[in-house]
Design a protein around this motif. Structure first.
Motif, short mmCIF file in Angstrom:
data_model
loop_
_atom_site.label_atom_id
_atom_site.label_comp_id
_atom_site.label_asym_id
_atom_site.label_seq_id
_atom_site.Cartn_x
_atom_site.Cartn_y
_atom_site.Cartn_z
N GLY A 73 62.03 4.92 65.42
CA GLY A 73 61.07 3.85 65.25
C GLY A 73 59.93 4.24 64.35
N VAL A 74 59.02 3.30 64.15
CA VAL A 74 57.85 3.47 63.30
C VAL A 74 56.69 2.72 63.94
N TYR A 75 55.50 3.30 63.89
CA TYR A 75 54.31 2.55 64.27
C TYR A 75 53.11 3.14 63.57
N THR A 76 52.03 2.36 63.50
CA THR A 76 50.81 2.82 62.85
C THR A 76 49.71 2.93 63.88
N ASP A 77 49.11 4.12 63.95
CA ASP A 77 48.09 4.45 64.93
C ASP A 77 46.74 4.55 64.20
N PRO A 78 45.68 3.92 64.72
CA PRO A 78 44.39 3.96 64.02
C PRO A 78 43.80 5.35 63.88
N TYR A 79 44.16 6.26 64.77
CA TYR A 79 43.64 7.63 64.70
C TYR A 79 44.61 8.59 64.03
N PHE A 80 45.91 8.41 64.26
CA PHE A 80 46.88 9.40 63.84
C PHE A 80 47.75 8.96 62.66
N GLY A 81 47.56 7.73 62.19
CA GLY A 81 48.24 7.27 60.99
C GLY A 81 49.61 6.68 61.26
N THR A 267 46.74 9.31 55.98
CA THR A 267 45.82 8.76 54.98
C THR A 267 44.91 7.70 55.59
N GLY A 268 43.60 7.83 55.36
CA GLY A 268 42.65 6.85 55.86
C GLY A 268 42.27 7.01 57.31
N THR A 269 42.71 8.09 57.97
CA THR A 269 42.38 8.32 59.37
C THR A 269 41.38 9.47 59.49
N PRO A 270 40.78 9.67 60.67
CA PRO A 270 39.87 10.80 60.86
C PRO A 270 40.54 12.16 60.62
N LEU A 271 41.87 12.20 60.70
CA LEU A 271 42.60 13.46 60.54
C LEU A 271 43.18 13.63 59.14
N ARG A 334 43.72 2.48 75.80
CA ARG A 334 44.17 1.23 76.41
C ARG A 334 45.52 0.79 75.85
N ASP A 335 45.72 0.91 74.56
CA ASP A 335 46.98 0.50 73.93
C ASP A 335 47.90 1.67 73.62
N TYR A 336 47.37 2.88 73.64
CA TYR A 336 48.15 4.08 73.34
C TYR A 336 47.94 5.06 74.49
N GLY A 337 48.98 5.29 75.26
CA GLY A 337 48.84 6.05 76.49
C GLY A 337 48.45 7.50 76.28
N MET A 338 47.66 8.02 77.22
CA MET A 338 47.31 9.44 77.25
C MET A 338 48.41 10.23 77.96
N PRO A 339 48.50 11.53 77.70
CA PRO A 339 49.40 12.35 78.50
C PRO A 339 48.95 12.34 79.96
N ALA A 340 49.89 12.11 80.87
CA ALA A 340 49.55 12.10 82.29
C ALA A 340 49.18 13.49 82.78
N LYS A 341 49.76 14.49 82.15
CA LYS A 341 49.50 15.87 82.53
C LYS A 341 49.19 16.70 81.30
N LEU A 342 48.13 17.50 81.38
CA LEU A 342 47.76 18.40 80.29
C LEU A 342 47.43 19.76 80.87
N ALA A 343 48.12 20.77 80.41
CA ALA A 343 47.83 22.14 80.83
C ALA A 343 46.85 22.79 79.86
N LEU A 344 46.30 23.90 80.25
CA LEU A 344 45.43 24.70 79.39
C LEU A 344 46.10 26.05 79.17
N GLY A 345 46.48 26.33 77.92
CA GLY A 345 47.11 27.60 77.57
C GLY A 345 46.10 28.57 76.99
#
Length: 443
Positions: A73-81, A267-271, A334-345
Motif C-alpha cells: 500500500g501507499v499513504y502520506t503522513d504529515p510528519y513522515f512523508g 520532502t516537505g516534512t520535519p524530517l 488520533r488518526d495514526y496509531g502509536m505503538p502500544a508497547k515501547l521498550a528502552l534499549g
C-alpha cells in the motif's frame, strides 16, 4: 548538564534547601518511604528538571524477511512523508499438477487474507497490483536475510491490477484476478508437462518471484504470509455429463525469503533533513520534538548528560527511585496509531543495542512504557518507565561504558508495523519529557 537554579542552590546552601523540599517530596504518588531524620542528617527530595538530550536518528536497515506478514500500500503522513510498502514472495509448484486430458482453462487469481493490520485511511477504495520479478528471488551473497531498503526489479506490466475494498477486521479474503494471458501460459505448461514445471528449481527460473504493490492507495495493509493464506489459484474444468470444476494452488514457498520493501519520501516534512549516521537531528532543531517509526528507519534516542552531576550534591547520596515520563504530542496519534508497547534499549555511541539490552521489570520482564491514553485531557497521555537501576549505573559510569536509551517497539511490531510516535523533549512547553529522581542525601 546544567541543573536548574530553581531546584538547586549553591553548594553552601543546599542542605537547608533540601530540608525545605522534603515535606512535599514524600507525598508524591508511586513513591513511599519513612521520612525519618537521623539527627537531621538524612534528607529526601525530588529532582525533576535534569536535562534530557533527545534526538531523532536514522536506522539504515530493518530486517523484514520471514516475519509471516506481507505489507502492501501507499499513504502520506504529515510528519513522515509518503510511505510505500510492497511485498516480495515465491510461489511453489503444486504437488499434484497434471491436468486431465479433457481439462479446459477457466481463470487464475491471487488469493490473500488480511491479518487485521492497516495504517492510514481504510474508508477509500484501494488498488492492488501483482508483478512478476525479472530476477530470481534469492538472497545476495553474504546475506542471511532481507531488509526494508532492498528491492528486486519487476517486469513493467503487472499481471494483475484491480480496485478492491479492504475491510481489515472483517476476515474477508481478497481475490485479485490475474490476466488470462499468464493463466493460459501456465496452464499449457502444466498440460504439456513442460520442463519449466518439472521441478521446483526449474519453476523458479521460469516464475522468478512475485511482488504485491499498492497504487494510488490511502493506506498500507498487512496480509498473512503463509502457504495457506497467500497463493495463486488456477481454475479449470472438465466436461463429462456435467461440468466438474477443479483448480491447482501455487502456494507461498520459501517463507524465509518473503520480505517487505518500505520506502519513504520525507520532502516537505520535519524530517526532510534527517541525516544518515549517528548524530541525527536534535529535538531543538525540530520544534522540541522526537520522532519514531521503526519500519522506515526513524528512531528516538535519549541521553542524560547530567546524571554524573548528582555526585556533586554530596559525598553520600543515592538514587531511591527514578521515573522517565514521555508525552506524545496532542493530535499526532488520533488518526495514526502509536505503538502500544515501547521498550528502552541501552544504545552505544553508534546507536547499536545489543540483544537483550533492554530495561527490565521484576514484575513483567521487559518494560513497555505503561502507556496511558487520556482522550479527554490529551496532555495526560504518557509512557512511563522505571529507570532507577539505569540511573544508578550511569551516575558512576565512564565515557566508554555510558549508554543512552533508544525507544524501540516490540520485535514483531518493529519489523512489520508502521505505527509511529511524536513526543516532546525536556523543553517542550506543553508535552515535556521528564526524568524524575527521588534522591536520598546524607549530610
Amino acid at each position: 548538564m546544567q541543573i536548574s537554579n530553581h531546584c538547586f542552590m549553591i553548594r553552601t546552601g543546599l542542605i537547608g534547601f533540601i530540608a525545605l523540599l522534603s515535606l512535599t517530596a514524600c507525598e508524591k504518588s508511586g513513591f513511599s518511604y519513612d521520612n525519618t531524620v537521623d539527627g537531621g542528617n538524612v534528607q529526601y527530595t525530588l529532582l525533576d528538571t535534569l536535562t534530557i538530550r533527545m534526538r531523532t536518528v536514522k536506522i539504515d536497515s530493518v530486517l523484514t524477511s520471514g516475519t509471516g506478514v506481507a505489507l502492501a500500500g501507499v499513504y502520506t503522513d504529515p510528519y513522515f512523508g509518503k510511505i510505500q510498502a510492497h511485498s516480495y514472495f515465491r510461489a511453489g509448484l503444486p504437488a499434484n499438477r497434471i491436468p486431465e486430458d479433457r481439462a479446459v482453462y477457466d481463470s487464475i487469481e491471487l488469493i490473500i487474507k488480511p491479518n487485521g493490520y492497516y495504517y492510514g485511511d481504510t474508508l477509500s477504495p484501494q488498488r492492488l497490483q501483482l508483478y512478476q520479478l525479472s530476477r530470481k528471488l534469492a538472497l545476495p551473497d553474504n546475506y542471511t536475510a532481507f531488509y526494508n531498503h532492498q528491492y528486486f526489479p519487476v517486469i513493467s506490466d503487472p499481471i494483475a491490477d484491480q480496485p478492491v475494498w479492504i475491510k481489515p477486521h472483517a476476515g474477508d479474503w481478497l481475490h485479485l484476478r490475474i490476466n488470462d494471458t499468464k493463466g493460459k501460459e501456465l496452464f499449457d505448461l502444466l498440460k504439456n508437462r513442460a520442463q519449466e514445471v518439472s521441478g521446483d528449481d526449474l519453476f523458479q527460473e521460469y516464475f522468478k518471484g512475485l511482488s504485491i504493490r499498492g497504487n494510488s492507495n490511502s493506506a498500507v495493509f498487512g496480509f498473512e504470509a503463509k502457504d495457506s493464506t497467500l497463493y495463486i489459484r488456477l481454475h479449470y474444468h472438465i466436461s463429462t455429463h456435467e461440468i466438474e470444476e477443479k483448480y491447482f494452488d501455487f502456494q507461498l514457498s520459501a517463507p524465509e525469503l518473503q520480505f517487505n520493501a518500505v520506502t519513504s519520501d520525507r520532502t516537505g516534512t520535519p524530517l526532510e533533513k534527517l541525516p544518515s549516521g549517528y548524530t541525527g537531528l536534535p529535538s531543538t532543531a525540530i520544534d522540541n520534538r522526537g520522532f519514531l517509526q521503526a519500519l522506515t528507519g526513524v528512531a528516538t534516542r535519549l541521553d542524560f548528560p547530567g546524571l554524573s552531576s548528582l555526585l556533586e550534591l554530596g559525598r553520600y547520596g543515592r538514587v531511591i527511585k527514578a521515573e522517565l515520563v514521555l508525552r506524545p504530542i496532542t493530535g499526532s496519534y488520533r488518526d495514526y496509531g502509536m505503538p502500544a508497547k515501547l521498550a528502552l534499549g541501552l544504545a552505544d555511541g553508534k546507536n547499536q543495542v545489543a540483544a537483550g539490552d533492554t530495561l527490565a521489570s521484576s514484575a513483567t520482564g521487559i518494560q513497555y512504557g505503561n502507556l496511558q491514553i487520556d482522550w479527554l485531557n490529551p496532555e495526560n497521555t504518557r509512557y512511563s518507565y522505571d529507570v532507577t537501576d539505569y540511573c544508578k549505573a550511569m551516575i558512576t559510569t565512564d565515557v566508554y561504558n555510558y549508554r543512552g536509551l533508544m525507544l524501540m517497539p516490540t520485535r514483531g511490531d518493529y519489523h512489520t508495523q508502521l505505527n509511529r510516535l511524536v513526543i516532546g523533549d525536556g523543553k517542550n512547553s506543553t508535552h515535556r519529557a521528564q526524568l524524575r529522581i527521588y534522591y536520598l542525601l546524607y549530610q
